[in-house]
Design a protein around this motif. Structure first.
Motif, PDB file in Angstrom:
ATOM      1  N   VAL A 160     -15.854  51.021   8.379  1.00 52.11           N
ATOM      2  CA  VAL A 160     -15.998  49.794   7.546  1.00 52.11           C
ATOM      3  C   VAL A 160     -16.320  48.452   8.107  1.00 52.11           C
ATOM      4  CG1 VAL A 160     -14.883  48.344   5.542  1.00 52.11           C
ATOM      5  CG2 VAL A 160     -14.686  50.851   5.536  1.00 52.11           C
ATOM      6  N   VAL A 161     -15.833  48.211   9.325  1.00 54.74           N
ATOM      7  CA  VAL A 161     -16.126  47.175  10.327  1.00 54.74           C
ATOM      8  C   VAL A 161     -17.745  47.106  10.576  1.00 54.74           C
ATOM      9  CG1 VAL A 161     -15.750  46.002  12.396  1.00 54.74           C
ATOM     10  CG2 VAL A 161     -13.950  46.794  11.116  1.00 54.74           C
ATOM     11  N   GLU A 162     -18.084  48.426  10.862  1.00 52.31           N
ATOM     12  CA  GLU A 162     -19.617  48.287  11.318  1.00 52.31           C
ATOM     13  C   GLU A 162     -20.433  48.431   9.908  1.00 52.31           C
ATOM     14  OE1 GLU A 162     -22.469  51.559  13.416  1.00 52.31           O
ATOM     15  OE2 GLU A 162     -20.272  51.776  13.675  1.00 52.31           O
ATOM     16  N   GLU A 163     -19.853  48.900   8.828  1.00 52.14           N
ATOM     17  CA  GLU A 163     -20.906  49.010   7.599  1.00 52.14           C
ATOM     18  C   GLU A 163     -19.848  48.533   6.262  1.00 52.14           C
ATOM     19  OE1 GLU A 163     -24.101  52.145   7.210  1.00 52.14           O
ATOM     20  OE2 GLU A 163     -22.699  52.894   8.889  1.00 52.14           O
ATOM     21  N   PRO A 164     -19.610  47.262   6.070  1.00 50.27           N
ATOM     22  CA  PRO A 164     -18.599  46.980   5.190  1.00 50.27           C
ATOM     23  C   PRO A 164     -19.031  47.335   3.655  1.00 50.27           C
ATOM     24  CG  PRO A 164     -19.250  45.150   6.558  1.00 50.27           C
ATOM     25  CD  PRO A 164     -20.184  46.191   6.853  1.00 50.27           C
ATOM     26  N   GLY A 165     -20.342  47.698   3.433  1.00 54.60           N
ATOM     27  CA  GLY A 165     -20.761  48.083   2.270  1.00 54.60           C
ATOM     28  C   GLY A 165     -20.165  49.594   1.867  1.00 54.60           C
ATOM     29  N   LEU A 166     -19.618  50.226   2.850  1.00 49.22           N
ATOM     30  CA  LEU A 166     -19.066  51.688   2.897  1.00 49.22           C
ATOM     31  C   LEU A 166     -17.674  51.634   2.163  1.00 49.22           C
ATOM     32  CD1 LEU A 166     -20.774  53.564   5.511  1.00 49.22           C
ATOM     33  CD2 LEU A 166     -21.673  53.381   3.249  1.00 49.22           C
ATOM     34  N   ALA A 167     -17.040  50.660   1.995  1.00 51.45           N
ATOM     35  CA  ALA A 167     -15.443  50.530   1.999  1.00 51.45           C
ATOM     36  C   ALA A 167     -15.272  50.926   0.422  1.00 51.45           C
ATOM     37  CB  ALA A 167     -14.954  48.908   1.658  1.00 51.45           C
ATOM     38  N   VAL A 200      -7.109  53.751  10.448  1.00 54.22           N
ATOM     39  CA  VAL A 200      -7.533  52.764  11.187  1.00 54.22           C
ATOM     40  C   VAL A 200      -8.688  52.929  12.091  1.00 54.22           C
ATOM     41  CG1 VAL A 200      -6.699  50.861  13.036  1.00 54.22           C
ATOM     42  CG2 VAL A 200      -5.132  51.737  11.300  1.00 54.22           C
ATOM     43  N   ASP A 201      -8.772  54.004  12.917  1.00 50.00           N
ATOM     44  CA  ASP A 201      -9.853  54.243  13.977  1.00 50.00           C
ATOM     45  C   ASP A 201     -11.003  54.840  13.148  1.00 50.00           C
ATOM     46  OD1 ASP A 201      -7.962  53.315  15.761  1.00 50.00           O
ATOM     47  OD2 ASP A 201      -7.450  55.462  16.440  1.00 50.00           O
ATOM     48  N   MET A 202     -10.778  55.859  12.458  1.00 43.87           N
ATOM     49  CA  MET A 202     -12.071  56.413  11.794  1.00 43.87           C
ATOM     50  C   MET A 202     -12.768  55.313  10.681  1.00 43.87           C
ATOM     51  SD  MET A 202     -12.599  60.365  10.200  1.00 43.87           S
ATOM     52  CE  MET A 202     -11.489  59.983   8.870  1.00 43.87           C
ATOM     53  N   CYS A 203     -11.584  55.066   9.391  1.00 43.48           N
ATOM     54  CA  CYS A 203     -12.169  54.686   8.404  1.00 43.48           C
ATOM     55  C   CYS A 203     -12.308  52.965   8.901  1.00 43.48           C
ATOM     56  CB  CYS A 203     -11.420  54.542   7.230  1.00 43.48           C
ATOM     57  SG  CYS A 203     -11.691  56.512   6.407  1.00 43.48           S
ATOM     58  N   GLY A 204     -11.544  52.630   9.484  1.00 41.56           N
ATOM     59  CA  GLY A 204     -11.407  51.130   9.707  1.00 41.56           C
ATOM     60  C   GLY A 204     -12.654  50.726  10.625  1.00 41.56           C
ATOM     61  N   ASP A 263     -10.228  42.289  -0.005  1.00 41.21           N
ATOM     62  CA  ASP A 263     -10.533  41.785   1.496  1.00 41.21           C
ATOM     63  C   ASP A 263      -9.585  42.324   2.506  1.00 41.21           C
ATOM     64  OD1 ASP A 263     -12.510  40.266   0.588  1.00 41.21           O
ATOM     65  OD2 ASP A 263     -11.328  38.309   0.092  1.00 41.21           O
ATOM     66  N   GLU A 264      -8.598  43.043   2.133  1.00 36.71           N
ATOM     67  CA  GLU A 264      -7.704  43.646   3.035  1.00 36.71           C
ATOM     68  C   GLU A 264      -8.135  44.724   4.029  1.00 36.71           C
ATOM     69  OE1 GLU A 264      -4.518  45.162   0.470  1.00 36.71           O
ATOM     70  OE2 GLU A 264      -3.529  43.460   0.898  1.00 36.71           O
ATOM     71  N   PRO A 265      -7.753  44.742   5.019  1.00 36.57           N
ATOM     72  CA  PRO A 265      -8.382  46.040   6.059  1.00 36.57           C
ATOM     73  C   PRO A 265      -8.300  47.409   5.200  1.00 36.57           C
ATOM     74  CG  PRO A 265      -6.620  44.686   7.139  1.00 36.57           C
ATOM     75  CD  PRO A 265      -6.639  44.227   5.982  1.00 36.57           C
ATOM     76  N   ILE A 266      -8.990  48.103   5.622  1.00 41.30           N
ATOM     77  CA  ILE A 266      -9.466  49.258   4.623  1.00 41.30           C
ATOM     78  C   ILE A 266      -8.146  50.429   4.957  1.00 41.30           C
ATOM     79  CG2 ILE A 266     -10.427  50.705   6.483  1.00 41.30           C
ATOM     80  CD1 ILE A 266     -11.369  50.653   2.700  1.00 41.30           C
ATOM     81  N   ASP A 267      -7.455  50.423   5.796  1.00 37.16           N
ATOM     82  CA  ASP A 267      -6.388  50.951   5.930  1.00 37.16           C
ATOM     83  C   ASP A 267      -5.329  50.438   5.239  1.00 37.16           C
ATOM     84  OD1 ASP A 267      -6.316  49.048   8.080  1.00 37.16           O
ATOM     85  OD2 ASP A 267      -4.128  49.678   8.223  1.00 37.16           O
ATOM     86  N   GLN A 268      -5.341  49.454   4.665  1.00 38.68           N
ATOM     87  CA  GLN A 268      -3.962  48.920   3.826  1.00 38.68           C
ATOM     88  C   GLN A 268      -4.648  49.239   2.643  1.00 38.68           C
ATOM     89  OE1 GLN A 268      -2.808  44.899   4.459  1.00 38.68           O
ATOM     90  NE2 GLN A 268      -3.203  44.967   6.929  1.00 38.68           N
ATOM     91  N   GLN A 269      -5.808  49.107   2.016  1.00 36.73           N
ATOM     92  CA  GLN A 269      -6.054  49.612   0.855  1.00 36.73           C
ATOM     93  C   GLN A 269      -5.949  50.998   0.593  1.00 36.73           C
ATOM     94  OE1 GLN A 269     -10.164  47.675  -0.411  1.00 36.73           O
ATOM     95  NE2 GLN A 269     -10.266  46.836   1.568  1.00 36.73           N
ATOM     96  N   LEU A 270      -5.965  51.682   1.519  1.00 38.38           N
ATOM     97  CA  LEU A 270      -5.945  53.305   1.396  1.00 38.38           C
ATOM     98  C   LEU A 270      -4.394  53.535   1.384  1.00 38.38           C
ATOM     99  CD1 LEU A 270      -8.373  54.496   4.105  1.00 38.38           C
ATOM    100  CD2 LEU A 270      -8.504  55.264   1.777  1.00 38.38           C
ATOM    101  N   THR A 271      -3.475  52.845   1.781  1.00 43.13           N
ATOM    102  CA  THR A 271      -2.129  52.989   1.897  1.00 43.13           C
ATOM    103  C   THR A 271      -1.660  52.406   0.431  1.00 43.13           C
ATOM    104  OG1 THR A 271      -1.631  52.505   4.167  1.00 43.13           O
ATOM    105  CG2 THR A 271       0.224  52.045   2.428  1.00 43.13           C
TER     106      THR A 271
END
Length: 337
Positions: free
Chosen positions: A290-297, A283-287, A102-110
């Protein structure tokens, strides 16, 4: 660019058809079917990786003596699809399952990048790499860096909104901000020339091992398929997030061998640019995507994981060869360990 030398039964038949026929032969189709169904060593098999690379190259600059009509030939697209299915399956096996949180995608990538334990080729080349080992490294990387930016750029029309704008911002820097001599592919070509390598587009394909093509084929796969657009963004983000410090080490290795900033400019550029791109990408690109299409995380993480895993595969290939006292390239003489 000329067609490279064939590397097995499939490329033998495929190259013959591309240069002498107007359609694929039954022999080529049968050989492709067998290769696509073979589960063994998909990412390190010279014959299948080169065949896939040639299929993709028809969407880039093509080949001398090969009609441009082949680019969208239905039978060739079908052959490529079979190779792609096995390639993607091998990628998913290599990268492993990355759970989505459930973390923001940038944190998951990190977190994904922090957990990577692949060998550091940049540390080796910085501290002890010989000039010949450097030439081998550049030969392998030339398959990608002489077209740097292009595979990921295929994904831009498949995006919208802030994710698209962020990707364009990153890619604009890859293309030198409108200055041809500052394009990263041109800077890399200059680096190759300084180390007495042929910097012509595709000139060193015959020497490059399968792992070099596997990396670029993965980028092309992600960029050319809309269903994998999020993987393309994840892959690009992993590249941006993991290249700044290695680039600093690569520059140090070249300076250790007596080269100056004229030669190190390719890596120096990445030290600065990728430190900025890291936040834009994660943040800007992947974030935004994923905000727009959560299923793509999950696909974002798959793309990033594939990038890390393939970097590790290439590093182990070269370091293992050098440790054994042999070349990591095809058809080359042994190197001093």
């Amino acid at each position: 660019m000329r067609l490279p030398e064939s590397r097995g039964p499939l490329t033998d038949a495929l190259f013959r058809d591309l240069t002498t026929c107007t359609g694929l032969s039954a022999t080529t189709l049968e050989r492709a079917r067998r290769v696509a169904e073979d589960d063994a060593a998909a990412l390190t098999d010279d014959d299948r990786q080169l065949a896939l690379a040639v299929c993709y190259e028809l969407h880039y600059r093509g080949f001398e003596g090969v009609s441009e009509d082949w680019e969208w030939d239905p039978a060739l697209i079908g052959l490529r699809a079979g190779l792609e299915r096995r390639h993607e399956a091998a990628l998913r096996e290599l990268a492993g399952d990355v759970p989505v949180t459930d973390e923001p995608i940038d944190q998951q990538l990190t977190a994904l990048i922090a957990a990577d334990d692949g060998p550091s080729l940049s540390s080796y080349l910085a501290k002890q790499g010989t000039l010949e080992q450097w030439r081998e490294h550049l030969t392998l990387r030339s398959v990608y860096h002489l077209k740097e930016g292009d595979p990921h750029t295929f994904a831009i029309p498949r995006l919208s909104g802030r994710a698209k704008a962020a990707m364009v911002e990153i890619q604009a820097d890859e293309y030198g901000g409108g200055s041809a001599e500052r394009m990263h592919s041109e800077l890399f070509a200059g680096l190759m020339r300084d180390l007495d390598l042929d910097a012509g587009y595709g000139a060193l394909w015959n020497e490059a091992p399968a792992v070099a093509f596997a990396a670029v084929n993965t980028m092309s796969l992600f960029g050319l398929h809309r269903r994998l657009r999020a993987a393309a963004l994840g892959h690009l983000t992993a590249v941006e997030m993991t290249s700044s410090e290695p680039s600093r080490r690569y520059s140090a290795g070249l300076r250790r061998l007596g080269f100056d900033e004229r030669t190190t400019v390719f890596y120096d550029e990445h030290v600065e640019a990728d430190a900025v791109h890291e936040q834009i990408a994660s943040v800007d690109m992947c974030g935004s995507l994923v905000v727009e299409e959560p299923g793509l995380a999950a696909d974002v993480l798959f793309g990033a994981g594939a990038s890390l895993a393939l970097d590790g595969l290439a590093a182990r290939h070269l370091l293992g060869a050098w440790e054994a006292g042999r070349s990591g390239l095809r058809g080359q003489a042994a190197l001093a360990a």
